[in-house]
Structures are given as C-alpha cells and as structure tokens.
Design a protein around this motif. Structure first.
Motif, short mmCIF file in Angstrom:
data_model
loop_
_atom_site.label_atom_id
_atom_site.label_comp_id
_atom_site.label_asym_id
_atom_site.label_seq_id
_atom_site.Cartn_x
_atom_site.Cartn_y
_atom_site.Cartn_z
N ASN A 1 -4.43 -5.73 -3.20
CA ASN A 1 -3.81 -5.87 -4.52
C ASN A 1 -3.74 -7.35 -4.88
N LEU A 2 -4.69 -7.81 -5.69
CA LEU A 2 -4.76 -9.22 -6.06
C LEU A 2 -3.53 -9.66 -6.84
N HIS A 3 -3.03 -8.80 -7.71
CA HIS A 3 -1.84 -9.14 -8.50
C HIS A 3 -0.65 -9.39 -7.59
N PHE A 4 -0.44 -8.52 -6.62
CA PHE A 4 0.67 -8.67 -5.69
C PHE A 4 0.50 -9.96 -4.88
N ALA A 5 -0.70 -10.19 -4.37
CA ALA A 5 -0.94 -11.40 -3.56
C ALA A 5 -0.68 -12.66 -4.36
N ARG A 6 -1.07 -12.65 -5.63
CA ARG A 6 -0.87 -13.83 -6.49
C ARG A 6 0.62 -14.10 -6.69
N GLU B 1 0.82 -1.21 0.00
CA GLU B 1 0.00 0.00 0.00
C GLU B 1 0.86 1.27 0.00
N GLY B 2 0.61 2.15 -0.96
CA GLY B 2 1.21 3.48 -0.95
C GLY B 2 2.68 3.53 -1.27
N ILE B 3 3.22 2.51 -1.94
CA ILE B 3 4.65 2.56 -2.28
C ILE B 3 4.80 2.42 -3.81
N ALA B 4 5.94 2.88 -4.32
CA ALA B 4 6.17 2.92 -5.76
C ALA B 4 6.17 1.52 -6.36
N PRO B 5 5.74 1.39 -7.63
CA PRO B 5 5.68 0.07 -8.27
C PRO B 5 7.00 -0.69 -8.24
N LYS C 1 -15.33 -15.76 3.03
CA LYS C 1 -16.13 -16.04 1.84
C LYS C 1 -15.46 -17.03 0.89
N PHE C 2 -14.13 -17.19 1.04
CA PHE C 2 -13.39 -18.12 0.18
C PHE C 2 -12.10 -18.49 0.88
N ASP C 3 -11.67 -19.74 0.70
CA ASP C 3 -10.40 -20.22 1.23
C ASP C 3 -9.89 -21.28 0.27
N GLY C 4 -8.86 -20.94 -0.50
CA GLY C 4 -8.34 -21.90 -1.47
C GLY C 4 -7.17 -21.35 -2.24
N SER C 5 -6.69 -22.12 -3.21
CA SER C 5 -5.55 -21.72 -4.03
C SER C 5 -5.97 -20.66 -5.03
N PHE C 6 -4.98 -19.99 -5.62
CA PHE C 6 -5.29 -18.97 -6.62
C PHE C 6 -5.86 -19.58 -7.90
N PRO C 7 -5.39 -20.77 -8.34
CA PRO C 7 -6.09 -21.40 -9.48
C PRO C 7 -7.56 -21.68 -9.18
N MET D 1 9.41 -5.80 -2.96
CA MET D 1 8.75 -6.36 -1.79
C MET D 1 8.28 -7.78 -2.06
N ALA D 2 7.78 -8.01 -3.27
CA ALA D 2 7.32 -9.34 -3.65
C ALA D 2 8.48 -10.33 -3.61
N HIS D 3 9.62 -9.94 -4.18
CA HIS D 3 10.79 -10.82 -4.15
C HIS D 3 11.23 -11.10 -2.71
#
Length: 233
Positions: A192-197, A162-166, A212-218, A172-174
């Motif tokens: 951010n779904l893309h970041f979480a994935r 949240e609130g940081i440069a791309p 509401k949901f609990d499972g893998s990204f696929p 952060m993801a790495h």
C-alpha cells in the motif's frame, strides 16, 4: 542501525534475494515496497535468521546477525511482527502482553502495559477478551503491542495494513508515527503505497529479490516510471 550487504537467500533451490543491500538509520522509518512475491517477507525473515542467507552480511548495531539463532537476534533488540499475526488465541489480551514482556533495554523505548493501552485504546476496552474473539485489526494491534513489550530497538512490521478496515489502517498509521516519535527504528513491508507514504521517511523498492530503488518519497514521485514499473498492479 541495520545494514544488509549482498544478501542471497533461498527457499530450497529457489533464489529469492539476489545481492540485496540497503541500510536503515537509527530512528528512521523505512518502507520495503514491492508486489506480492517480490521478496519483502524473505528480507525480514533473513534479518531475523528465520531464513538463513547463503551469502552476504547483515549487521545490527555493528553486530553480525548471520548464523545466529533467531532467539539471540531477538535478544539483541529486534522485534518482528509477522503478517500471520500469530497471537495466542486462547489467552486474553493481558495474558498475550505478559508473554512478550522482557526487561528494559538500553537505547530502546521502555514500554509498559499502561502505555500500550494508551497507544491502542481498542485493546484496553477488550483487555479481558481472548485473542480468538478479536477482529483482524485488533489482532494486528495486539501482535504489535506484544512485540513492543520486548522493548525492541528496531521493529520489523510485515504488511501491517493488510486485510484490516480502513479506519484501523488510519489508526495504525498514527501508531507508527508515534513509535518514531518515541525514537524507535521501524521497517515496514508494504504493498500500500499510500499507507507507506503516510508513515515512512523513505522507500526501498524490491522486485524479484533485487533492490530497484532506494530514496525519499519525493524522489520516488519524481520518477513515475519506477513507480509504474514496480508498484502498479
């Protein structure tokens, strides 16, 4: 490693978490997903006992956390990085890291200052700078690094992108992937779904304080109606 069963948490009379339950395995990265106000931060604060659930059970490594003072929860091996960051702005990066230092913990990665500077090279370059001179992304890195100095078994990250440069988001993801490779269990709260994935093994979607949901990204991708109902703006 972490289990929540039928957790109900309130702010005053406002019922925020309603019979919330999920579990996270050792070495797993799990993402709590949901819109603003869904209950993600309250979930993390309930785990840390900063918000005391009125009912339900929260267990970490088989030990009940309910009713424990927050500092004792931390001593069991939980590290919490709040969205607000809360660095010591008048201390240098090195001094901030020393504040977080705790002894080595059995069953957890052992983090040293040198290792953390390898993980966050931006902090090494500015190690003598005071916290107030850092950018938002650098403050986020410092908060995570300071928490890792406590050698946690499980890390709770509230809205790390949240609130940081791309470019910092990608770094952060790495970093989170590296933490998983080191054997650390991580729970991130994200919109951010893309970041979480990119970083997480699975998703737990919360809406109105309910799971509401609990499972893998696929599995999530195979149910676009779930994604559209609870994650679309």
């Amino acid at each position: 490693m972490l289990e929540l069963h039928d957790v109900n948490s309130y702010y005053g009379k406002a019922h925020i978490l309603s019979d919330l339950g999920f579990s996270v395995g050792r070495g797993e990265v799990a993402a709590l997903l949901g819109r603003n106000g869904a209950g993600k931060t309250t979930t993390m604060k309930s785990v840390m006992q900063l918000v005391r659930p009125r009912s339900g059970e929260i267990r970490f490594d088989g030990t009940s956390l309910v009713g424990l003072p927050s500092h004792k929860v931390a001593r069991l091996g939980l590290g919490y990085v709040p969205e607000e960051r809360r660095i010591f702005s008048d201390l240098t990066i090195l001094e901030n890291l020393e504040v977080g230092r705790q002894p080595r913990r059995q069953g957890a990665p052992n983090w040293k200052v040198e290792t953390l500077f390898e993980l966050f090279p931006n902090l090494w370059e500015r190690r003598h700078n005071r916290g107030k001179a850092l950018s938002g992304g650098e403050q986020q890195m410092l908060t995570i690094a300071r928490t890792l100095m406590g050698n946690p078994k499980l890390l709770l990250l509230d809205e790390p992108s949240e609130g940081i440069a791309p470019v910092i988001v990608e770094q952060m993801a790495h970093t989170i992937v590296r933490l998983k490779q080191e054997g650390l269990t991580v729970i991130i709260s994200e919109q951010n779904l893309h970041f979480a994935r990119m970083v997480a093994d699975r998703a737990v979607i919360i809406e109105g304080g309910e799971k509401k949901f609990d499972g893998s990204f696929p599995e999530l991708e195979a149910q676009p109606e779930i994604r559209d109902a609870y994650l679309s703006v």
